[in-house]
Design a protein around this motif. Structure first.
Motif, PDB file in Angstrom:
ATOM      1  N   LEU A   1       0.894  -1.224   0.068  1.00 24.51           N
ATOM      2  CA  LEU A   1       0.114  -0.021  -0.075  1.00 24.51           C
ATOM      3  C   LEU A   1       1.001   1.247   0.018  1.00 24.51           C
ATOM      4  O   LEU A   1       0.734   2.189  -0.800  1.00 24.51           O
ATOM      5  N   ASP A   2       1.868   1.314   0.736  1.00 25.11           N
ATOM      6  CA  ASP A   2       2.924   2.518   0.871  1.00 25.11           C
ATOM      7  C   ASP A   2       3.637   2.640  -0.500  1.00 25.11           C
ATOM      8  O   ASP A   2       3.617   3.803  -0.881  1.00 25.11           O
ATOM      9  N   GLU A   3       4.001   1.497  -1.115  1.00 25.84           N
ATOM     10  CA  GLU A   3       4.484   1.745  -2.371  1.00 25.84           C
ATOM     11  C   GLU A   3       3.631   2.028  -3.263  1.00 25.84           C
ATOM     12  O   GLU A   3       3.862   2.979  -4.509  1.00 25.84           O
ATOM     13  N   GLU A   4       2.480   1.631  -3.608  1.00 28.21           N
ATOM     14  CA  GLU A   4       1.218   2.132  -4.415  1.00 28.21           C
ATOM     15  C   GLU A   4       1.194   3.584  -4.245  1.00 28.21           C
ATOM     16  O   GLU A   4       1.227   4.542  -5.363  1.00 28.21           O
ATOM     17  N   LEU A   5       1.236   4.099  -2.972  1.00 29.40           N
ATOM     18  CA  LEU A   5       1.144   5.509  -2.840  1.00 29.40           C
ATOM     19  C   LEU A   5       2.165   6.352  -3.457  1.00 29.40           C
ATOM     20  O   LEU A   5       2.350   7.038  -4.045  1.00 29.40           O
ATOM     21  N   ALA A   6       3.437   5.697  -2.969  1.00 32.08           N
ATOM     22  CA  ALA A   6       4.963   6.278  -3.257  1.00 32.08           C
ATOM     23  C   ALA A   6       4.915   6.424  -4.963  1.00 32.08           C
ATOM     24  O   ALA A   6       5.404   7.518  -5.408  1.00 32.08           O
TER      25      ALA A   6
END
Ligand code: FMN
Length: 446
Positions: free
Chosen positions: A283-288
């Motif tokens: 999820l964090d990477e998707e946002l990044a």
């Protein structure tokens, strides 16, 4: 009673993550929708949070082309939220550099009345030349001068809030006396920055004053917080930095004769919660991956007083950055960002990804259990009295926190299972301030 956590929900449009508005679930117009904010306040109240909080600055902060920008005035949002909630505290930022004490003291006293004693004021001095240019100035006033003005602003405000004794109201219909004029005080303040006669045109409110919150961590900022703040918001990246800040601020308050317990310290955390740790990281990477790096590169360059070409996206920060002493804007955030980049040897692109979640606040991606663990660790090891919860995505991140993390904190005996008070001061365990005029009069009478 054992010590328990204080939780504040820091609310920001579609979430604290820079790119949250680009997710399929997000409404890019949420920032202009009062119902969105009321819903967030209600979710936080369901989670028994101490308070919600809106940041603010009197300037259009982000480039309108690249992301949703513009926001509703926060004390107006608080008033709307007050009418559709019953317990949760309501905190808004207002600047001491670009307001007048009389109008602002009146506004906060009014929200305290409207909400039945639930308001708090995040006192900021407002960094940035762009805000200054909206108020007849060419550049941001000197950092120290801003804090000196803030101190006088708060001194005048407390005089205004105290200008009515609590028992000024008589209400004798028979003889026709509404209020006792001897209990309403004109004080004729004449200082370096302000001349205010008083009294305020609002009687003393349920909490007497809003809870005074502060969020600057420079030397001057900490000095100000130690003297005035009852709650302190702060950005701390590591447990060691968090502990050092906590100890320093409590010591400063103690040295000024204040009870350190009456200064609650709340570092920020951007929780990204997944079913598993790997899911949270995804999820964090998707946002990044949705961050627009060129836009953030311009922001960073501005913060460092550098031309944008000086920042190579795939290189590290240049060696010859300015020193904190040369920065007139947000000093402590500047230092935090430089330290983060240097400590972890981040490229500018990686730094931008790290700042995307919370602009320097600590992002933590993990399961609900792991989020509860880190909160507990900071709380028990002397780095926090509670947390500023800054969900990366709203409303879903707040819902997940309330539904999954709060019950774990409750099971561990770290968080309330029901509200025990009706005021924000009550939630934070803070006393209602004595009235300075009543205290002075009783000293003379003795
Ligand atoms: C949680 C948090 C919220 C903040 N909210 C605001 C805000 O709404 N408006 C603002 O101008 N500054 C805000 N700030 C910034 C601080 O008030 C301050 O300007 C900044 O940290 C720099 O202060 P310093 O120079 O004393 O370090 C916030 C800081 C933190 C940690």
């Amino acid at each position: 009673m054992s010590r328990t956590l204080h939780l504040n929900a820091f609310l920001m449009s579609t979430g604290h993550h820079e790119a949250s508005w680009r997710l399929p679930e997000s409404d890019p117009l949420a920032h202009m929708d009062v119902e969105h904010y009321i819903r967030l306040a209600q979710i936080a109240e369901r989670g028994l949070f101490d308070s919600i909080f809106f940041a603010d600055s009197p300037v259009l902060e982000a480039e309108p082309g690249q992301r949703p920008t513009g926001k509703l005035e926060p004390t107006i949002l608080l008033t709307a939220a007050a009418l559709r909630t019953s317990r949760i505290g309501l905190i808004a930022t207002a600047s001491t550099s670009y307001n007048d004490p009389y109008n602002l003291a009146r506004r906060f006293a009014s929200v305290d009345w409207v909400s039945g004693g639930r308001v708090g004021w995040n006192i900021v001095t407002t960094a940035g030349a762009d805000a200054a240019r909206n108020f007849g100035l060419d550049d941001v006033p000197d950092h120290r001068l801003r804090y000196e003005k803030a101190a006088e602003f708060v001194d005048v405000s407390t005089k205004l809030w105290d200008s009515w004794d609590d028992d000024a109201y008589v209400g004798d219909k028979q003889i026709g006396i509404h209020s006792d004029p001897d209990k309403v005080h004109q004080f004729d303040h004449a200082g370096e920055f302000f001349r205010v006669a008083g009294p305020l045109n609002v009687p003393r409110s349920p909490q007497a004053y809003p809870v005074l919150v502060q969020a600057g961590s420079s030397e001057d900022g900490k000095g100000f917080a130690a003297r005035y703040a009852e709650a302190v918001f702060t950005a701390q990246q590591t447990l060691d930095d968090g502990k050092a800040f906590y100890t320093d601020l409590k010591d400063r308050a103690r040295r000024l004769g204040r009870d350190p317990e009456a200064v609650k310290i709340l570092p920020g955390i951007v929780p990204v919660i997944g079913d598993t740790e790997a899911h949270a990281r995804e999820l964090d990477e998707e946002l990044a991956n949705l961050i627009l790096p060129d836009y953030q590169r311009r922001n960073l360059a501005e913060r460092f007083n550098l031309p944008v070409e000086a920042l190579d996206l795939d290189g590290q920060l240049p060696e010859d950055l300015p020193l904190e002493d040369d920065i007139q804007d947000a000093k402590s955030r500047f230092t935090l960002i430089v330290n983060l980049a240097r400590r972890e040897r981040l490229t500018v692109r990686e730094l931008i990804a790290r700042l995307g979640g919370g602009r320097g606040h600590r992002t933590f991606a993990g399961t609900a259990e792991q989020v509860a663990d880190t909160i507990q660790e900071w709380f028990v090891s002397g780095a926090a009295d509670g947390f500023n919860i800054m969900p990366a995505v709203l409303p879903s991140g707040l819902e997940t926190f309330v539904d999954q993390v709060v019950p774990i904190l409750q099971q561990r005996g770290l968080f309330r299972t029901e509200y025990e008070s009706t005021t924000l001061r009550g939630h934070y365990g803070l006393a209602r301030p004595e009235n300075q005029f009543t205290v002075a009069e009783s000293a003379i009478a003795r």
